[in-house]
Design an enzyme around this catalytic site. Structure first.
Site, PDB file in Angstrom:
ATOM      1  N   HIS A 149      11.467  83.691  48.703  1.00 29.77           N
ATOM      2  CA  HIS A 149      11.260  85.056  48.204  1.00 29.77           C
ATOM      3  C   HIS A 149       9.806  85.252  47.765  1.00 29.77           C
ATOM      4  CE1 HIS A 149      12.460  88.782  45.991  1.00 29.77           C
ATOM      5  NE2 HIS A 149      11.391  88.449  45.289  1.00 29.77           N
ATOM      6  N   GLU A 150       9.340  84.383  46.896  1.00 30.44           N
ATOM      7  CA  GLU A 150       7.979  84.544  46.377  1.00 30.44           C
ATOM      8  C   GLU A 150       6.951  84.401  47.494  1.00 30.44           C
ATOM      9  OE1 GLU A 150       7.503  85.874  43.598  1.00 30.44           O
ATOM     10  OE2 GLU A 150       9.566  85.650  42.928  1.00 30.44           O
ATOM     11  N   HIS A 209       6.164  87.640  49.062  1.00 27.11           N
ATOM     12  CA  HIS A 209       5.150  88.406  48.323  1.00 27.11           C
ATOM     13  C   HIS A 209       3.752  87.864  48.614  1.00 27.11           C
ATOM     14  CE1 HIS A 209       7.952  90.800  46.083  1.00 27.11           C
ATOM     15  NE2 HIS A 209       8.465  89.787  45.426  1.00 27.11           N
ATOM     16  N   HIS A 231       2.561  88.973  51.926  1.00 33.93           N
ATOM     17  CA  HIS A 231       2.251  90.402  51.909  1.00 33.93           C
ATOM     18  C   HIS A 231       0.821  90.604  51.378  1.00 33.93           C
ATOM     19  CE1 HIS A 231       4.190  94.617  50.982  1.00 33.93           C
ATOM     20  NE2 HIS A 231       3.322  94.664  51.950  1.00 33.93           N
TER      21      HIS A 231
HETATM   22 ZN   LIG Z   1      10.179  89.740  44.175  1.00 30.92          ZN
END
Ligand SMILES: [Zn+2]
Length: 686
Positions: free
Chosen positions: A476-477, A480, A483
């Protein structure tokens, strides 16, 4: 002076770039406020100078502003990062002072009429018409920001707004600090190891270390998250579970051991302050103000969306809970399920139904292998390559720095990884930006990110072992991080950090999907004792258990999202409702599990009171819709590693940042607007 070092890079394509990063040893808390004040003074002078000028160019207005903004961010962002991961009393105090200065500064800048007029004049001048869409968007968004900051208000209202902003910033900081302190104010010293039966070894080792640090025999339990979860999910001792549950769920409240850490009054003040702010700015409530910069069209549509999902998950959640009750009675002799039994019994039921336990899984996932797995994945889908760089300084031993290269061998950026929990570190997992991507003349300044987690720190081994849920957190991280690091915009104003909040979780949630793939699981596993990869049948059991209690989990997320919107969207200053009562009513409607009568969940709900998610918690579900739809694009091709789809997501979403509205980016990727169906299908709610 916070020092930064820069490496000049000539990319294979011939373009020039620079990799910039802080020299951590150079950070001096003593000069922080003085330096910050200096920057802010210069910033004000810059704005006044702009206001004096007759005409403006994109360079004199936007580029010069970005240049200045970044200098300040380098100092302040680095200080705040250290305050999050390696807090000292002194740093905390200085950051508190800085928060006030920063808040006042942004209030003043947002209301700076001369700057505002300069932007409006520029928009009406010829140069604006020659700009590209990203550049135009920067101008348009800035003008909107001025309006949302109250540039058009009367002097009295402006002054009031400034006071509110400063108060709000202080309140949120106090809220967060109370929580950090509350982790430590309660500790339980246990000498008799039999009290801890059932708790996994890693957690016990951490409790042991804690006792050793205090030169005590036995073990010390704290309210740090890994300890709390280990107890609630595994401790056979029901009384211990109850004690930890109660302490955790009343932390930073009037019921905790230190009433001065009570966040309850802060919650009321926070709600009142932002409500007043919203009304000053002409919005009906804070939720409307919050949604003004988000992808979701209106508060009522978001609430309708959440209620729709709640209705769809209710039956499933009841079925799941009934199964839990039955299992507890028949197999564990627990006649009445209490709130502190839910995690424990769920873990036992999951074990009975699927024979998967977090701790069995933990023995297969050393963090370095998991990272290698993620690196392999982004190699497959995006053609990226990640390399550790041991020569770049870090703030603490064990923190690592990585460089990210693309298929053409161009350096795209870098990131730090700080994986382990410790005292004075903010809880949870999060990504933050360290350096923004920006074109400075002919040179591209490459983006750098921070990836922070709170896993159990390994004692002797160099590697921490992760549960599968923690592996999912890493994925998940990473979403980010990618991104931020893979953005290709030329201005920091249209980077990933400015993407609409309710869509920003899309890339991170998309990433989670791959940690459920069998090949991925194998590629990142190595048994702690035997070094073997995870066996097929364990993978099968894990994957089969993926949807274990999903309806209950969905209901839980919806409860959080709805209470957030109700608190911020229906605040009545003449007659404010007791926040705990608002939560209780929603729980009665949505929740199927028992509720602890003295529960003070809200005093620990930092997401919405100090983490920027106020009137925005729905974003997780909102972005899940996008993420499920994105992943379904891969699934439709029969190949979840399809590099063609990856390339399209990279160019249409990740690289674009906020250079265009996310809805446009999504449509460019998917060929249509997002649909809820993929999420409902993937979570078994349809
Ligand atoms: Zn998040």
């Amino acid at each position: 002076m916070m020092k930064f070092e820069s490496q000049a890079i000539v990319q294979p394509s011939g373009t020039k770039a620079v990799l910039t990063y802080p020299i951590w040893e150079g950070f001096d808390v003593k000069t922080l406020i003085q330096e910050l004040s200096e920057y802010l003074k210069n910033g004000r002078a810059f704005a006044d100078a702009i206001a004096q000028k007759e005409s403006h160019t994109f360079a004199s207005l936007v580029l010069a502003g970005e240049e200045f903004g970044e200098e300040m961010r380098r100092l302040w962002g680095t200080a705040m990062h250290l305050s999050n991961v390696l807090q000292t009393d002194e740093l905390r105090e200085e950051c508190k002072k800085g928060t006030v200065l920063i808040s006042e500064y942004y209030s003043d800048m947002g209301q700076h009429e001369g700057m505002y007029r300069a932007y409006v004049a520029f928009k009406n001048a010829d140069e604006y018409q020659t700009l590209g869409s990203a550049e135009k968007k920067i101008i348009d968004d800035t003008i909107d920001d001025f309006k949302r900051s109250g540039v058009a208000l009367s002097p009295e209202k402006k002054a009031r707004l400034k006071t509110i902003n400063t108060t709000h910033a202080q309140l949120t900081e106090d809220f967060e600090n109370h929580l950090v302190d509350a982790q430590e104010v309660w500790a339980k010293h246990v000498v008799d190891a039999s009290v801890l039966v059932g708790i996994p070894n890693d957690a016990i080792a951490q409790m042991r270390t804690k006792a050793e640090e205090k030169k005590l025999p036995g073990y010390i339990l704290t309210l740090q998250q890994p300890v709390v979860f280990a107890v609630l999910e595994h401790a056979d001792n029901r009384q211990l579970r109850e004690e930890v549950f109660v302490m955790y769920n009343t932390r930073a409240s009037e019921l905790g051991p230190k009433p001065e850490l009570d966040n309850g009054p802060l919650i009321k003040e926070i709600l009142a302050s932002v409500d007043e702010k919203a009304k000053l700015l002409g919005f009906a409530n804070y939720a409307e103000l919050s949604l003004d910069t988000k992808m979701a069209p209106s508060v009522s549509e978001v609430l309708a969306f959440l209620e729709r999902l709640a209705a769809k998950s209710k039956d499933g959640a009841s079925r799941e809970y009934n199964a839990l009750v039955q299992f507890a009675a028949e197999k564990l002799g627990i006649a009445e399920l209490m709130p502190w039994d839910i995690g424990y019994v769920s873990e036992k039921l999951r074990l009975a139904e699927y024979n998967v336990s977090d701790e069995e899984l933990r023995s297969y996932f050393p963090s370095t292998k998991v990272f290698d797995g993620v690196f392999g994945l982004i190699g497959k889908i995006y053609g990226m390559r990640v390399e550790e760089d041991v020569n770049i300084s870090v703030w603490r031993n064990g923190v690592k720095f990585y460089r990210v290269y693309d298929a053409l061998n161009e350096l795209r950026g870098g990131f730090y990884a700080d994986l382990y929990a410790r005292e004075k570190k903010r809880g949870g997992a999060w990504m933050d930006d360290c350096i923004v991507r920006r074109k400075i003349g002919e040179v591209v300044q490459l983006p750098v990110a921070y990836l922070n987690c709170n896993f159990i720190e390994p004692k002797e081994e160099s590697d921490g072992y992760l549960t599968h849920a923690e592996v999912e957190t890493v994925f998940h991280e990473f979403g980010h991080v990618l991104h931020h690091v893979l953005g290709t915009t030329e201005y920091s104003s249209v980077g990933m950090m400015h993407v609409e909040w309710d869509a920003v979780e899309c890339p991170s949630q998309v990433m989670e999907n791959w940690c459920w793939d069998k090949d991925m699981l194998k590629s990142m596993s190595s048994n702690r004792e035997t070094g073997e990869v995870i066996p097929d049948e364990l993978c099968d059991r894990l994957i089969a258990a993926k949807y274990f209690q999903t309806a209950m989990a969905t209901a839980r997320q919806l409860e959080f999202a709805i209470v957030d919107l109700e608190l911020y969207g229906k605040y009545d200053p003449a007659n404010p409702r007791e926040p705990n009562e608002v939560l209780s009513e929603i729980r009665k409607r949505i929740r199927v599990t028992p509720i602890y009568s003295n529960d003070r969940f809200l005093t620990g709900f930092s997401h919405i009171f100090s983490g920027g998610y106020g009137a925005g918690y729905y974003s997780y579900k909102w972005a899940e819709v996008l993420a499920a739809d994105v992943f379904e694009t891969y699934m439709e091709t029969g190949n979840i590693f399809n590099p063609g789809i990856g390339a399209r997501f990279l160019t249409e979403v990740l690289e674009v940042g906020s250079a265009r509205p996310i809805m446009e980016s999504f449509k460019a990727f998917r060929g249509r607007e997002p649909s809820e169906d993929a999420l409902l299908r993937q979570t078994g709610l349809m």
